[in-house]
Design a protein around this motif. Structure first.
Motif, PDB file in Angstrom:
ATOM      1  N   ALA A 226       0.853  -1.194   0.000  1.00  0.00           N
ATOM      2  CA  ALA A 226       0.000   0.000   0.000  1.00  0.00           C
ATOM      3  C   ALA A 226       0.888   1.242   0.000  1.00  0.00           C
ATOM      4  O   ALA A 226       1.903   1.294   0.694  1.00  0.00           O
ATOM      5  CB  ALA A 226      -0.914   0.013   1.216  1.00  0.00           C
ATOM      6  N   ILE A 272      -2.844   0.717   6.988  1.00  0.00           N
ATOM      7  CA  ILE A 272      -3.523   1.811   6.284  1.00  0.00           C
ATOM      8  C   ILE A 272      -4.036   2.777   7.345  1.00  0.00           C
ATOM      9  O   ILE A 272      -4.638   2.355   8.338  1.00  0.00           O
ATOM     10  CB  ILE A 272      -4.679   1.278   5.420  1.00  0.00           C
ATOM     11  CG1 ILE A 272      -4.140   0.365   4.316  1.00  0.00           C
ATOM     12  CG2 ILE A 272      -5.478   2.419   4.812  1.00  0.00           C
ATOM     13  CD1 ILE A 272      -5.231  -0.309   3.499  1.00  0.00           C
ATOM     14  N   ASN A 276      -4.295   7.535   3.635  1.00  0.00           N
ATOM     15  CA  ASN A 276      -4.071   6.485   2.643  1.00  0.00           C
ATOM     16  C   ASN A 276      -5.254   6.349   1.686  1.00  0.00           C
ATOM     17  O   ASN A 276      -5.130   5.713   0.631  1.00  0.00           O
ATOM     18  CB  ASN A 276      -3.850   5.130   3.314  1.00  0.00           C
ATOM     19  CG  ASN A 276      -2.406   4.875   3.678  1.00  0.00           C
ATOM     20  OD1 ASN A 276      -2.037   4.934   4.841  1.00  0.00           O
ATOM     21  ND2 ASN A 276      -1.582   4.592   2.689  1.00  0.00           N
ATOM     22  N   LEU A 281      -3.525  -0.309  -3.776  1.00  0.00           N
ATOM     23  CA  LEU A 281      -3.089  -1.562  -3.164  1.00  0.00           C
ATOM     24  C   LEU A 281      -2.531  -2.398  -4.306  1.00  0.00           C
ATOM     25  O   LEU A 281      -3.247  -2.694  -5.271  1.00  0.00           O
ATOM     26  CB  LEU A 281      -4.251  -2.278  -2.480  1.00  0.00           C
ATOM     27  CG  LEU A 281      -3.889  -3.532  -1.668  1.00  0.00           C
ATOM     28  CD1 LEU A 281      -3.093  -3.141  -0.421  1.00  0.00           C
ATOM     29  CD2 LEU A 281      -5.137  -4.313  -1.276  1.00  0.00           C
ATOM     30  N   ASN A 292      -7.376   1.644  -1.649  1.00  0.00           N
ATOM     31  CA  ASN A 292      -7.458   1.685  -0.189  1.00  0.00           C
ATOM     32  C   ASN A 292      -8.524   2.691   0.240  1.00  0.00           C
ATOM     33  O   ASN A 292      -8.501   3.845  -0.184  1.00  0.00           O
ATOM     34  CB  ASN A 292      -6.103   2.079   0.395  1.00  0.00           C
ATOM     35  CG  ASN A 292      -5.017   1.098   0.020  1.00  0.00           C
ATOM     36  OD1 ASN A 292      -5.238  -0.110   0.015  1.00  0.00           O
ATOM     37  ND2 ASN A 292      -3.841   1.604  -0.291  1.00  0.00           N
TER      38      ASN A 292
END
Length: 433
Positions: A226, A272, A276, A281, A292
């Protein structure tokens, strides 16, 4: 014997001095040495008797004066060596400092860069960072941050609806690229139900669109990465695995101005955090498999346990919208400015908590193979359904035209019903599926 009757006295022999060439550790008593014959004693008249000779014993020590002299010599030698080294260093430093204007600059050892293969996390990040942007949104005097994904060379950027409209109305958005350059962005369209939005930057060259994959190929346990700007820390990279698929949840809460969204999400333990949202992702190939969107709050009293309004940090429960659904919505937003709904053609009771209780169905032929009022849906394509919200999230995550298999309870028996899905432009409420 003397004739005068007196006993003759014979002087006793004394030992001779030890030869200088003795070196055996046992001294003159060793088996390899013999004492020389004794010399005759001096006459009593006019000569003093010879002094006895002391024979060195084992463990003999030299006089203290000799020891001290040896120690002084050794210490002096060591001191001379140290002084020579210090003097040489000082002269070298002085010469180098003179060359640099009287200052000495320490130079770090040069090291060749360590190669990174494309399959490593570092290789993935290096390749995709130019395609990740960071958003600052000013809405009603409040500034919020988020992340976005560059979709194409025309400047379209995918992000979350709650990022661009945190209070229900879209604010002014500024995009920051990985180079640090900033540019204003225009809103193309947003969809509350899927929590997705598309922005566009115009007049920007050199964009790096990210490669889009498919969440359908993802398995639980696959590694993911991420990227985003949690709490404004741009370019933050975290990694983990896919913890679950087809995780139905509602995001937004009753107190969220962004509205209520129904998500058929990928669950991940990659950390996360707020900021974010809207970021990619990525799978092990560096392709986008999700957007995300939410985290599970540790606050049991929170009205928004899935993170749109919650400001707590990650507890290892993060959720991303599958890229398949995100791209379907993004295409509609780019082409028409709004997105439709995927529907089943049924109405459910949202208060029922042991499945999705069907209260009405659209008039379709099919007899017993169709969904009936009174049926309780307990699974969709094997994914558990515990409420009407779960069924709404799973249905909206599918593509229109697809056929799903519903597991229903009817009259105390379990049935498997294949059901086609359709699309509608109307938003008749969450209970109308």
């Amino acid at each position: 014997m003397p004739t005068d009757g007196r006993e003759r006295q014979v002087p006793r022999a004394t030992a001779a001095p030890a030869p200088r060439w003795w070196s055996h550790p046992d001294g003159p008593c060793g088996q390899s040495f013999r004492l020389p014959p004794a010399r005759p004693a001096a006459s009593a008249a006019g000569q003093s008797p010879a002094r006895p000779v002391r024979i060195p014993r084992r463990g003999y020590r030299a006089p203290r004066s000799a020891v001290r002299q040896s120690v002084r010599i050794a210490v002096g030698a060591v001191a001379a060596v140290l002084c020579a080294g210090l003097l040489g260093g000082c002269i070298g430093a002085l010469v180098q400092g003179t060359r640099q204007g009287g200052r000495i600059t320490l130079q770090a050892a040069s090291e060749a860069p360590v190669p990174r293969s494309p399959g490593t996390t570092a290789g993935i990040v290096r390749a995709v960072l130019p395609g990740v942007v960071y958003l600052s949104v000013n809405a009603s005097g409040t500034t919020t941050t988020g992340t976005g994904i560059v979709l194409d060379g025309a400047g379209h950027i995918l992000t979350n609806n709650h990022v661009v409209a945190p209070l229900g109305r879209a604010g002014r958005t500024t995009v920051t690229f990985s180079t640090g350059q900033r540019h204003p962005a225009e809103l193309v369209g947003r969809d509350v139900g899927s929590d997705l939005a598309v922005l566009q930057v115009k007049g920007v060259a050199g964009l790096h669109p990210l490669a889009l994959g498919s969440a359908a190929r993802i398995e639980v346990g696959d590694p993911v990465v991420a990227i985003g700007a949690p709490f404004g820390l741009q370019g933050t990279v975290t990694s983990g695995i896919v913890s679950a698929r087809d995780r139905p949840l509602t995001s937004g809460g009753t107190n969220s101005g962004a509205g209520l969204a129904y998500l058929d999400a990928l669950q991940t333990d990659a950390p996360i955090n707020p900021g974010n949202s809207g970021g990619p992702l990525l799978d092990a190939a560096g392709t986008v498999v999700g957007v995300n969107t939410a985290i599970r709050s540790a606050d049991s009293d929170s009205s928004d346990p899935f993170g749109v309004t919650d400001q707590s940090g990650s507890i290892g429960l993060g959720f991303a919208i599958p890229v398949d659904q995100a791209m379907r919505v993004a295409e509609q937003l780019i082409n028409t400015g709004h997105a439709g709904r995927t529907v089943l053609g049924a109405t459910v009771d949202l208060t029922y908590q042991s499945g999705a209780a069907v209260t009405a169905v659209a008039s379709r032929s099919g007899g017993d193979s169709a969904l009936h009022p009174g049926d309780v849906v307990i699974a969709l394509d094997g994914a558990p359904v515990t409420s009407g919200d779960d069924l709404a999230a799973l249905v909206r995550g599918r593509s229109p035209g697809a056929t799903v298999v519903l597991t229903v309870l009817r009259g105390g028996q379990t049935r498997e019903l294949p059901m086609p899905l359709h699309s509608t432009e109307r938003d008749d409420g969450a209970n109308n599926l």
